[in-house]
Design an enzyme around this catalytic site. Sequence first.
Site, mmCIF file in Angstrom:
data_model
loop_
_atom_site.group_PDB
_atom_site.id
_atom_site.type_symbol
_atom_site.label_atom_id
_atom_site.label_comp_id
_atom_site.label_asym_id
_atom_site.label_seq_id
_atom_site.Cartn_x
_atom_site.Cartn_y
_atom_site.Cartn_z
ATOM 1 N N PHE A 32 2.772 -8.931 1.660
ATOM 2 C CA PHE A 32 1.783 -7.899 1.378
ATOM 3 C C PHE A 32 1.925 -6.729 2.337
ATOM 4 O O PHE A 32 2.055 -6.921 3.560
ATOM 5 C CB PHE A 32 0.360 -8.441 1.551
ATOM 6 C CG PHE A 32 -0.050 -9.487 0.561
ATOM 7 C CD1 PHE A 32 -0.617 -9.132 -0.655
ATOM 8 C CD2 PHE A 32 0.115 -10.828 0.853
ATOM 9 C CE1 PHE A 32 -1.026 -10.102 -1.568
ATOM 10 C CE2 PHE A 32 -0.287 -11.809 -0.049
ATOM 11 C CZ PHE A 32 -0.856 -11.443 -1.267
ATOM 12 N N ASP A 33 1.844 -5.521 1.798
ATOM 13 C CA ASP A 33 1.503 -4.364 2.604
ATOM 14 C C ASP A 33 0.046 -4.542 3.033
ATOM 15 O O ASP A 33 -0.694 -5.335 2.441
ATOM 16 C CB ASP A 33 1.689 -3.096 1.774
ATOM 17 C CG ASP A 33 1.213 -1.860 2.501
ATOM 18 O OD1 ASP A 33 1.669 -1.622 3.629
ATOM 19 O OD2 ASP A 33 0.358 -1.153 1.941
#
Length: 219
Positions: free
Chosen positions: A11-12
Amino acid sequence: MNNKSINTILFDLDGTLLDTNELILQSFEHTFRRHVPEQTYSREDLLQFMGPPLQDSFQRVRPDELDEMVTTYRSFNLKNHDALVQAFDGVYETIRILHEQGYKLAIVSTKIKATVEKGLRLTGLDEFFPVVIGLDQVEHAKPHPEPVQKALELLGSNPEEAVMVGDNSHDILSGQRASTLTAGVSWSLKGEAFLRDLKPDVILHTMDDLLTFLEEKNR
C-alpha cells in the site's frame, strides 16, 4: 495464504490509506508562502506537487532553496500532523481482515520512514505492517520499481503474488514496472479518470472492494 495465488498487498500511505490531503495541501501552501511569496498557487495548482518526493517537487520551483523548502515543509507537516490526519473510511477494518486472513502487508511510500510510522501509529494501523519502505531506504523512489521490489524481498514474496495499491501515478507505475498487479483508489485527489488512464488492474471505489478483488483472483 501460501495456497493463494495472490498473498501480498503493498500500500501507498498518503491519499490511499490515510487522508492526509489537507495536511499536505496546507504544508505546501505554508512552504510556498515563505519561499515563493511572489507566486500564488491555487489548491488545484498544488495537485501537481503531490506524490513525488519533496525534493523533486521543490526542484521545479526554486532549486536554489531546495533544502530550506524541504525543512520548512517537514517542520509544518510534523507540527500539524496529528490534528489533520485520519484513516479513510473502511481502511482499518479492511486491513484488519487482510491481516487476519494471513496476507503479507507492507507500506511503500515516498515519505521518510519515521513520518510513515507516525501516521500508522496515530491510526492504529502500525500493528498490521511489519515492513515499511520509506524514501530514506531506497536509492530510487516510486515510480521506479525499487521500493516495490524491496518490500517484496523483505516479505519473501514474488511479484506475481502481489498487488500494489495507490492513489497516484507513481504507485501504479512502480507496481507495473515491478510486475505486480496494481489497484487504484477512486478517492484520489487526482480523480478516477486520471488513474484509469494508467490502466491499473482494478479501481477500488471503497477499501473493502479490495477484499472482493482478492477473492476473485484467488478462486
